[in-house]
Write a protein that holds these residues in place. Structure first.
Motif, PDB file in Angstrom:
ATOM      1  N   LYS A 120      35.619  28.437  41.888  1.00 40.01           N
ATOM      2  CA  LYS A 120      34.456  27.885  41.187  1.00 40.01           C
ATOM      3  C   LYS A 120      33.261  28.824  41.335  1.00 40.01           C
ATOM      4  O   LYS A 120      32.529  29.074  40.385  1.00 40.01           O
ATOM      5  N   LYS A 121      33.088  29.385  42.529  1.00 42.91           N
ATOM      6  CA  LYS A 121      31.990  30.316  42.792  1.00 42.91           C
ATOM      7  C   LYS A 121      32.170  31.591  41.975  1.00 42.91           C
ATOM      8  O   LYS A 121      31.223  32.110  41.397  1.00 42.91           O
TER       9      LYS A 121
ATOM     10  N   ASP B 281      33.783  31.905  39.158  1.00 44.76           N
ATOM     11  CA  ASP B 281      33.587  31.608  37.738  1.00 44.76           C
ATOM     12  C   ASP B 281      32.110  31.567  37.370  1.00 44.76           C
ATOM     13  O   ASP B 281      31.738  31.892  36.247  1.00 44.76           O
ATOM     14  N   SER B 282      31.253  31.193  38.332  1.00 43.48           N
ATOM     15  CA  SER B 282      29.830  31.094  38.030  1.00 43.48           C
ATOM     16  C   SER B 282      29.109  32.434  38.161  1.00 43.48           C
ATOM     17  O   SER B 282      28.001  32.594  37.689  1.00 43.48           O
TER      18      SER B 282
END
Length: 130
Positions: free
Chosen positions: A112-113, A115-116
């Motif tokens: 998730k990190k 992807d951001s």
């Protein structure tokens, strides 16, 4: 009781003592639960309805919390390092002596990190961990 008031409990002899300075309430009890319950009662006496959570504080507990934090950081670093080497989740869990669900959670957070982040930031982060 939507408000939660946090307090610290210190051991005094055979009792736990907490002071909720914001409301001028002191509470004590032989157990942490009793101390929390007494703090809730004390708050009600001054017209405040809230849930109380006390955190026990002793030098040994602070050392234990620091060790837990250090282990968590080391575990995250090991999981990321092994994942970069294409190690399976099961092998990461075995090697790190961590539950498989925790390894899966750490990897999901990292994904998730990643992807951001922008591609340039992600490449810099990956280079720094190898």
């Amino acid at each position: 009781m939507s408000e939660i008031i946090m307090g610290q409990a210190h051991r005094r002899g055979r009792t736990w003592v907490t002071h909720l300075a914001e409301h001028g309430v002191y509470a004590d009890g032989r157990t942490l639960r009793a101390t929390e319950a007494n703090a809730v009662e004390g708050l009600e006496l001054v017209g405040v309805r809230a849930e109380v959570t006390v955190t026990p504080v002793t030098p040994e507990l602070e050392t234990l919390r620091a060790a837990d934090d250090a282990r968590e950081q080391a575990l995250r670093a090991a999981v990321h390092s092994l994942a970069l080497r294409r190690t399976t989740r099961h092998d990461i869990a075995l090697a790190a002596r961590a539950p498989a669900w925790l390894v899966k959670q750490i990897l999901a957070e990292q994904t998730k990190k990643d992807d951001s982040q922008s591609p340039a930031e992600s490449a810099t982060t990956a280079e720094g961990t190898v």
